[in-house]
Write a protein that holds these residues in place. Structure first.
Motif, mmCIF file in Angstrom:
data_model
loop_
_atom_site.group_PDB
_atom_site.id
_atom_site.type_symbol
_atom_site.label_atom_id
_atom_site.label_comp_id
_atom_site.label_asym_id
_atom_site.label_seq_id
_atom_site.Cartn_x
_atom_site.Cartn_y
_atom_site.Cartn_z
ATOM 1 N N ALA A 1 0.840 -0.952 -0.288
ATOM 2 C CA ALA A 1 -0.022 -0.091 -0.059
ATOM 3 C C ALA A 1 1.015 1.547 0.029
ATOM 4 C CB ALA A 1 -0.894 -0.144 1.073
ATOM 5 N N LEU A 2 1.913 1.060 0.870
ATOM 6 C CA LEU A 2 2.843 2.390 0.914
ATOM 7 C C LEU A 2 3.589 2.808 -0.427
ATOM 8 C CD1 LEU A 2 4.173 4.366 2.303
ATOM 9 C CD2 LEU A 2 6.308 2.313 3.065
ATOM 10 N N ILE A 3 4.404 1.899 -1.194
ATOM 11 C CA ILE A 3 4.814 1.812 -2.516
ATOM 12 C C ILE A 3 4.014 2.195 -3.470
ATOM 13 C CG2 ILE A 3 5.556 0.541 -4.704
ATOM 14 C CD1 ILE A 3 7.458 -0.730 -2.234
ATOM 15 N N GLY A 4 2.168 1.435 -3.374
ATOM 16 C CA GLY A 4 1.025 2.240 -4.213
ATOM 17 C C GLY A 4 0.737 3.310 -4.103
ATOM 18 N N VAL A 5 1.267 3.975 -3.004
ATOM 19 C CA VAL A 5 0.442 5.536 -2.873
ATOM 20 C C VAL A 5 1.675 6.578 -3.451
ATOM 21 C CG1 VAL A 5 -1.190 5.453 -1.041
ATOM 22 C CG2 VAL A 5 0.961 5.911 -0.496
ATOM 23 N N LEU A 6 3.317 5.949 -3.419
ATOM 24 C CA LEU A 6 3.923 7.164 -3.518
ATOM 25 C C LEU A 6 3.593 7.392 -5.556
ATOM 26 C CD1 LEU A 6 7.597 5.037 -2.698
ATOM 27 C CD2 LEU A 6 5.950 7.253 -1.358
ATOM 28 N N PRO A 7 3.351 6.804 -5.910
ATOM 29 C CA PRO A 7 3.313 7.436 -7.957
ATOM 30 C C PRO A 7 2.368 8.490 -7.343
ATOM 31 C CG PRO A 7 3.151 5.515 -7.863
ATOM 32 C CD PRO A 7 3.202 5.197 -6.348
ATOM 33 N N VAL A 8 1.333 8.276 -7.000
ATOM 34 C CA VAL A 8 0.476 9.185 -7.383
ATOM 35 C C VAL A 8 0.592 10.238 -6.045
ATOM 36 C CG1 VAL A 8 -2.135 9.976 -6.585
ATOM 37 C CG2 VAL A 8 -1.148 7.661 -6.920
ATOM 38 N N VAL A 9 1.791 10.560 -5.498
ATOM 39 C CA VAL A 9 1.758 12.019 -4.887
ATOM 40 C C VAL A 9 3.222 11.950 -5.242
ATOM 41 C CG1 VAL A 9 3.362 12.119 -2.425
ATOM 42 C CG2 VAL A 9 1.934 10.820 -2.312
ATOM 43 N N ALA A 10 3.858 11.179 -6.282
ATOM 44 C CA ALA A 10 4.657 12.063 -7.119
ATOM 45 C C ALA A 10 4.364 12.585 -8.265
ATOM 46 C CB ALA A 10 6.064 10.629 -7.464
ATOM 47 N N MET A 11 3.197 12.370 -8.752
ATOM 48 C CA MET A 11 2.451 12.514 -9.623
ATOM 49 C C MET A 11 2.191 14.168 -9.373
ATOM 50 S SD MET A 11 2.089 11.493 -12.796
ATOM 51 C CE MET A 11 0.053 11.397 -13.711
ATOM 52 N N PHE A 12 1.378 13.990 -8.434
ATOM 53 C CA PHE A 12 1.191 15.750 -7.815
ATOM 54 C C PHE A 12 2.467 16.768 -7.701
ATOM 55 C CE2 PHE A 12 -3.412 13.907 -7.177
ATOM 56 C CZ PHE A 12 -4.153 14.975 -7.359
ATOM 57 N N LEU A 13 3.075 16.796 -6.990
ATOM 58 C CA LEU A 13 4.022 17.360 -6.659
ATOM 59 C C LEU A 13 4.951 17.358 -8.026
ATOM 60 C CD1 LEU A 13 5.871 15.680 -3.664
ATOM 61 C CD2 LEU A 13 4.291 17.530 -3.500
ATOM 62 N N LEU A 14 4.623 17.096 -8.982
ATOM 63 C CA LEU A 14 5.511 17.479 -10.003
ATOM 64 C C LEU A 14 4.591 17.571 -10.759
ATOM 65 C CD1 LEU A 14 6.888 14.305 -11.542
ATOM 66 C CD2 LEU A 14 8.358 16.250 -11.163
ATOM 67 N N LEU A 15 3.328 17.514 -10.941
ATOM 68 C CA LEU A 15 2.232 18.934 -11.756
ATOM 69 C C LEU A 15 1.518 19.807 -10.946
ATOM 70 C CD1 LEU A 15 0.736 16.026 -13.679
ATOM 71 C CD2 LEU A 15 2.512 17.429 -14.290
ATOM 72 N N GLN A 16 2.165 20.347 -9.926
ATOM 73 C CA GLN A 16 1.772 20.614 -8.909
ATOM 74 C C GLN A 16 1.189 21.920 -9.368
ATOM 75 O OE1 GLN A 16 3.335 21.267 -5.186
ATOM 76 N NE2 GLN A 16 1.682 20.908 -3.743
ATOM 77 N N ARG A 17 2.060 22.872 -10.095
ATOM 78 C CA ARG A 17 2.321 24.141 -10.281
ATOM 79 C C ARG A 17 0.432 24.313 -11.658
ATOM 80 N NH1 ARG A 17 5.511 26.095 -14.650
ATOM 81 N NH2 ARG A 17 6.189 24.385 -14.773
ATOM 82 N N PHE A 18 0.303 23.377 -12.414
ATOM 83 C CA PHE A 18 -0.119 22.790 -13.014
ATOM 84 C C PHE A 18 -2.174 23.034 -12.685
ATOM 85 C CE2 PHE A 18 3.281 21.211 -16.294
ATOM 86 C CZ PHE A 18 2.947 22.304 -16.834
ATOM 87 N N TRP A 19 -1.746 22.159 -11.490
ATOM 88 C CA TRP A 19 -2.670 21.226 -10.849
ATOM 89 C C TRP A 19 -3.150 22.559 -10.038
ATOM 90 C CZ3 TRP A 19 -5.946 17.643 -9.563
ATOM 91 C CH2 TRP A 19 -6.736 17.462 -8.163
ATOM 92 N N GLN A 20 -3.191 23.227 -9.431
ATOM 93 C CA GLN A 20 -3.216 25.080 -8.518
ATOM 94 C C GLN A 20 -3.867 25.439 -9.703
ATOM 95 O OE1 GLN A 20 0.035 25.952 -6.507
ATOM 96 N NE2 GLN A 20 -0.318 24.532 -4.653
ATOM 97 N N GLY A 21 -2.925 25.640 -10.738
ATOM 98 C CA GLY A 21 -3.172 26.634 -11.685
ATOM 99 C C GLY A 21 -5.207 26.665 -12.131
ATOM 100 N N GLY A 22 -4.979 25.123 -12.518
ATOM 101 C CA GLY A 22 -6.257 24.839 -13.402
ATOM 102 C C GLY A 22 -7.350 24.921 -12.188
#
Lengths: 442, 292
Positions: B264-285
């Motif tokens: 489960a821990l390893i399973g949430v890491l990719p989602v966390v990584a996605m959010f951190l990487l794309l945070q800028r776009f995400w907030q703007g959007g």
């Protein structure tokens, strides 16, 4: 003979992650290569959740080069039942051979999911299996809807040290159990002798089964008698309600963190559990390892020396498979072949249902570190011989378990009457059966 | 009196602020505590899970051992599950974003008969829970022979009505009509207007929709549970649930809790990584979508 514990098998199979990834690539490449398949080789698929089953499947394919078996782990419990139902409904995607829990046998028979393999060689095996288990997979017309694979005769697995301190050496009847529970609370005020795990439908059914309850009787395709609150079940429910009221047993539900921790710390000092239980418990006990012992379940009087059953499974052939003959050969091999069946209890810890294995010295005398190097298989083997053959499951057993779990589990946790909970379950189940188109008789 | 009023106001303001922080703080604990528990627990062996205090480390750390065991169990099927989840989520995210952008653009900038009705129907489907559609979808896919294939998960994941709604709103605002008209007068084709102007201007919105669809596919449990039986096609969610259930299997039951938790821990890491990487776009959007 010593039973190898599950984790050491894992350790033996452990390879480095890198090596494994490499192995995967090689395997994938090998799978992609065209194989020279004999023209008359048939391919069948089997669903099973038993770990490391590939060992026995390989053995089967070695001995039957004309059959290629693909093994799929489609999960267990509700997930697997749903997959199977959906595949049957869609008319595609069902396997040829399937492992099903004993309690679901009637359910899948009713929806026409299972093939009668009596004529395919199963009928003549009857005498080789434990009588009551055979009763669960066959009907009185001689149809056989699966080969028994394992069962779950129940006994008390308890902390030897804590029971010794309380001076409890044997508990012949349930009345004695009440006294033992009180005696135990006196010696260990912070601990309970056991837990009333009515939150598990399989567990409570095992207790009712032992008392001689007959909750269901399928009279014909559309008529069913339902009596989950019959006299035997009420007696059990009343008994446990009294134990709970007197604070003699722990009321918390099973299968959660607290429960496992309590078992390991001795706060709950025994578990009334099936033959597959000790190996399962070995997986999460550390402090208490080596202190465990087993004794027979208390009985409802000396004239009724029965034990209960919780769990077990069979290997069935799926109705409508074009390869019924090959599928039946696989089912019979897995359930009946001596070598395969021996591997199942030594390596996968399924509790055997073949008489020849239950009576063999290697099985009866097997020891475990969990038991401090002692062996208690004989306790479960004796229990296995006393289980009531005429007990029937319902043709909608997943719903029955759900109902029992919410009604009885709720009552045990809230400290209300389990007898009333049984009455409510009876009403719910009768209404459900009518909704499903059954005529319900008393 | 004036002074008194100011005091009253600022006192009121401080009080509001404190309450806001308290609520946010509670929410933070509520969000982070399970993650904290997950991190702590993934360093424990199966027996330590039950014999040590849940919110602190055991004497020795077994994270590496757990990860090794996790990737070795059942011939390393967990790695396969991770890859499957990634494939389904990326395909679902990109597909959903593509469909939503095209549909949102059409609904926003083209006047056609039945536009409002179409939009209303799409909005209406937002209200239909996805799980309610799973069984009918299963029977439909079974008829086409598509169950137990990757398409049974990817195709439904590209249908994302909320994304269409978000993209329509976003394009309404971010892409001026005048710009499109100017491009048409300059002789740009409809295709190059869409890819050259609309997609570029709407990028923050597209990334938002992609992220939303990505996470919803990554977290989806019921759809893949019903659609696939082959463990080699399962995503992490279904696979881990299957291992977890082994504990109550009765026959052949095993306690694999340490593996499930580490998984489960390893399973949430990719989602966390996605959010951190794309945070800028995400907030703007998110912000742009919210204004209208």
């Amino acid at each position: 003979m010593k039973i190898v514990d599950g984790l050491s098998i894992l350790a033996a199979q452990r390879r480095s992650v890198l090596g494994l990834l490499g192995g995967g690539v090689v395997a994938a490449a090998a799978a992609a290569m065209p194989q020279s398949v004999a023209a008359d080789q048939v391919e069948i698929t089997m669903w099973s959740w038993v770990p490391n089953l590939q060992m026995q499947i390989d053995l089967f394919m070695e001995r039957n080069p004309d059959i290629k078996v693909e093994l799929v782990n489609a999960g267990q419990g509700g997930a697997q039942h749903m997959q199977f139902r959906n595949a049957l409904r869609a008319g595609r995607g069902a396997p040829d051979v399937i492992q099903i829990p004993l309690e679901m046998q009637a359910t899948f028979q009713l929806i026409g999911g299972l093939e009668d393999i009596g004529p395919l060689g199963a009928s003549e095996l009857q005498g080789d299996f434990v009588d009551w288990v055979w009763g669960q997979v066959s009907n009185e017309d001689g149809a056989v809807f699966g080969i028994p694979w394992d069962s779950g005769p129940m006994a008390i697995v308890y902390r030897g040290d804590l029971f010794d301190e309380a001076g409890i050496t044997e508990i012949p009847t349930w009345e004695d159990f009440r006294e033992a529970a009180a005696q135990f609370r006196e010696t260990h005020p912070d601990k309970y002798i056991t837990s009333a795990t009515f939150s598990s439908g399989g567990w409570s059914t095992g207790l009712f089964w032992q008392a001689g309850s007959r909750p269901f009787e399928v009279i014909d395709q559309t008529t069913i008698r339902i009596g989950v609150n019959d006299d035997a079940a009420r007696e059990v429910a009343q008994f446990w309600t009294e134990l709970l009221e007197a604070d003699l047993v722990d009321p918390q539900p099973a299968w959660n963190n607290d429960f496992y921790t309590s078992l390991d710390r001795g706060l709950i000092s025994s578990w009334i559990i099936a033959g597959w239980g000790p190996v399962f418990m070995e997986g999460f006990t550390s402090e208490s390892a080596g202190q465990w012992r087993a004794m027979p379940m208390p009985t409802w009087g000396e004239d009724n020396p029965a034990a209960g059953n919780w769990g077990g499974s069979s290997i069935a052939v799926v109705a409508g498979t074009p390869e019924a003959e090959a599928a039946a050969r696989l089912a019979i091999f897995l359930g009946h072949d001596q070598e395969a069946a021996t591997m199942f209890y030594e390596r996968q810890f399924l509790f055997p249902v073949l008489n020849s294995i239950l009576e063999s010295d290697t099985f009866v005398n097997a020891t475990m570190d969990f038991y401090g190097g002692q062996g208690f298989n004989h306790v479960f083997a004796e229990a296995s011989n006393t289980i009531d053959r005429d007990f029937q499951f319902s043709p909608f057993q997943d719903f029955v378990y759900e109902t029992l779990e919410s009604e009885l589990g709720g009552a045990a946790a809230n400290g209300t009457s389990l007898v009333d909970a049984l009455d409510r379950a009876q009403a719910t189940l009768a209404a459900f059966a009518r909704e499903q188109g059954f005529t319900v008789v008393d | 009196m004036t002074i008194g009023m100011t005091r009253g106001r600022s006192g009121h303001f401080v009080k509001e602020k404190t309450i806001a922080y308290a609520v946010l703080g509670l929410f933070l604990i509520y969000t982070l505590l399970p993650l904290y528990y997950l991190v702590i627990s993934s360093t424990k062996t199966n027996t330590q899970l039950f014999s040590t205090f849940g919110l602190w480390f055991a004497d020795d750390l077994n994270l590496v051992r757990n990860i090794e065991a996790l990737f070795e169990r059942q011939n390393g099927v967990f790695g396969r599950w991770l890859a499957n989840s990634a494939l389904y989520s990326v395909a679902g995210g990109v597909g959903a974003a593509a469909v939503a952008t095209a549909a949102g653009y059409a609904l926003s900038k083209f006047n056609f008969r039945g536009r409002n009705l179409t939009f209303a129907i799409i909005l209406g489907t937002v209200m239909v829970p996805n799980t309610a559609l799973v069984i009918p979808l299963f029977l439909l896919f079974a008829n086409f022979g598509l169950t137990d294939t990757i398409w049974a998960i990817i195709l439904p994941s590209t249908v994302f009505p909320l994304g269409v709604y978000l993209m329509k709103i976003y394009i309404d605002q971010a892409v001026p009509d005048e710009l499109i008209d100017a491009a048409r007068i300059d002789g740009a084709s409809e295709v190059s207007i869409f890819f050259g102007i609309v997609v570029r201007l709407a990028m923050p919105g597209i990334v938002t929709v992609m992220l939303l669809a990505f996470t919803s596919t990554w977290n989806n449990y019921f759809l893949p549970l019903v659609m696939v039986t082959d463990p080699r096609l399962m995503p992490v969610t279904v696979g881990l649930a299957q291992w977890n259930e082994l504990a109550s299997a009765g026959s052949g039951g095993q306690a694999l809790f340490s593996l499930v938790i580490t998984g489960a821990l390893i399973g949430v890491l990719p989602v966390v990584a996605m959010f951190l990487l794309l945070q800028r776009f995400w907030q703007g959007g998110l912000a742009s979508g919210a204004v209208k």
